[in-house]
Design a protein around this motif. Structure first.
Motif, PDB file in Angstrom:
ATOM      1  N   GLY A   1      -4.959   1.906   5.633  1.00 43.37           N
ATOM      2  CA  GLY A   1      -6.293   1.587   6.113  1.00 43.37           C
ATOM      3  C   GLY A   1      -6.351   1.315   7.606  1.00 43.37           C
ATOM      4  N   LYS A   2      -7.002   0.226   7.977  1.00 48.14           N
ATOM      5  CA  LYS A   2      -7.158  -0.108   9.398  1.00 48.14           C
ATOM      6  C   LYS A   2      -5.820  -0.349  10.073  1.00 48.14           C
ATOM      7  CE  LYS A   2     -11.771  -2.178   8.990  1.00 48.14           C
ATOM      8  NZ  LYS A   2     -12.568  -3.419   9.169  1.00 48.14           N
TER       9      LYS A   2
ATOM     10  N   LEU B   1      -8.741  -0.499  -1.099  1.00 43.47           N
ATOM     11  CA  LEU B   1      -7.868  -1.252  -0.191  1.00 43.47           C
ATOM     12  C   LEU B   1      -8.522  -2.577   0.124  1.00 43.47           C
ATOM     13  CD1 LEU B   1      -6.517   1.359   2.392  1.00 43.47           C
ATOM     14  CD2 LEU B   1      -5.313   0.254   0.546  1.00 43.47           C
TER      15      LEU B   1
ATOM     16  N   ALA C   1      -9.129   4.862   4.805  1.00 41.75           N
ATOM     17  CA  ALA C   1      -8.784   3.795   3.849  1.00 41.75           C
ATOM     18  C   ALA C   1      -9.370   4.122   2.486  1.00 41.75           C
ATOM     19  CB  ALA C   1      -9.319   2.464   4.346  1.00 41.75           C
TER      20      ALA C   1
ATOM     21  N   ASN D   1       0.827  -1.210   0.000  1.00 41.70           N
ATOM     22  CA  ASN D   1       0.000   0.000   0.000  1.00 41.70           C
ATOM     23  C   ASN D   1       0.858   1.255   0.000  1.00 41.70           C
ATOM     24  OD1 ASN D   1      -2.489  -1.300  -0.054  1.00 41.70           O
ATOM     25  ND2 ASN D   1      -2.569  -1.504   2.162  1.00 41.70           N
TER      26      ASN D   1
END
Length: 345
Positions: free
Chosen positions: A329-330, A345, A341, A321
């Motif tokens: 994201g998370k 993703l 996010a 990423n």
């Protein structure tokens, strides 16, 4: 098709031999990752020269001084192979524009099974029994245990692991109650209590909360005094959830009759390395280990093939990423609180 070019130059610290195959399988020769067994420190930060990212673990020194040195060497990203981030000075990383990511959830069943295994092993005195049997002492007089059926189990923390743990205990016929500040009401047929009620009602208490300023030393003289006499306490989270000096008093008085720890308040310089030849051993830990009604393991509740592969997969995904210019994201644990996010993703 495998990429024939370098995508991201990375150095991974504190790599155990058993981790290599899982990381290699997840990476698929995509990123240029240097694996070293040394923990990250001011002295070993030099191995990050010429890299874009470092991968760390909970025993690594990711303090302000180390982060500043990494930033000076050009590091832009730090990925930890753990859910916990208390070993990282997030503010320092934010000031140096270093992005951070963790492994937000991995194989909760592995940790849940381990937590219940500790409890069952204590209840049936498995360790003393095995030790006696190895000496060919097959008397059973001292190995009377108890059944979990009908007992009240208090789960503190209803995240993925807490819920998985609760499900196992319910399968054993236990009454499961819970406390979690995020879930003040009924969740998945689990009865909720306030913390004092849970401490007072539970025969077995299992901790499943992250280490934060308001959970550090959650177990102390005050909380211990509210527990039943002869309670069982299980912790597979940070050792710093428990004030060990006050825990010892509760063990001596038999307020706590069974204790299972997969962590230790002062584990930082101890766990994951061999200390058998140390002349001066940790006196508090030695005392804890000496109790026959105590089991301590070196933060290995996660240690299954399934969890190791998932950790490796998610760590590589964080690198993917970042290289693609995406938010993780998370998994984002940046100091600025970025949790945004992207849709792909």
């Amino acid at each position: 098709m495998e990429n024939s070019y370098e995508i991201m130059k990375v150095v991974a610290y504190s790599i155990k031999e058993f981790e290599k195959e899982f990381l290699a399988r997840a990476n698929k020769k995509q990123h240029d990752i240097t694996l070293i067994s040394n923990p990250l420190s001011l002295e070993t930060a030099m191995y990050a020269e010429g890299k874009e990212a470092v991968i760390v673990f909970t025993n690594d020194d990711v303090s302000e001084a180390v982060i500043n040195k990494l930033a000076d060497l050009g590091i832009k990203y730090i990925a930890t192979r753990s859910l916990e981030t208390d070993h990282i000075d997030r503010k320092a990383a934010g000031l140096r524009k270093i992005k951070l990511a963790n492994v937000p959830s991995f194989s909760p069943q592995s940790i849940a099974e381990y937590a219940v295994m500790l409890a069952l092993s204590l209840s049936r005195k498995i360790v003393p029994t095995v030790n006696s049997s190895r000496e060919f002492d097959f008397r059973i007089d001292q190995h009377i245990g108890f059944s979990f059926f009908g007992k009240t189990v208090g789960i503190i923390g209803l995240g993925h692991v807490g819920q998985a743990t609760a499900a196992i205990y319910k399968g054993l016929g236990c009454k499961v109650i819970s406390y979690d500040i995020k879930y003040p009401e009924f969740l998945n047929d689990i009865e909720t209590r306030d913390l004092d009620q849970l401490l007072n009602e539970s025969d077995i208490i299992s901790l499943h909360v992250p280490l934060k300023s308001d959970t550090r030393h959650l177990i102390n003289n005050q909380s211990l005094s509210k527990m039943k006499d002869g309670v069982m306490l299980i912790n597979t989270c940070s050792g710093e959830l428990i004030k060990t000096s006050e825990l010892l008093k509760a063990l001596k008085s038999r307020k706590i009759a069974y204790l299972g720890l997969d962590g230790y308040e002062f584990e930082k310089s101890l766990f994951f390395t061999d200390h058998r030849k140390d002349e001066n051993k940790d006196a508090i830990l030695e005392e804890l280990i000496s109790y026959p009604n105590v089991i301590i393991s070196p933060h290995q509740a996660f240690l299954t093939k399934e969890a190791l592969q998932e950790i490796a997969n998610l760590t590589i995904k964080n690198l993917d990423n970042w290289h693609a210019g995406k938010c993780s994201g998370k998994a984002c644990v940046c100091y600025d609180g970025c949790k945004k996010a992207l849709t792909n993703l």
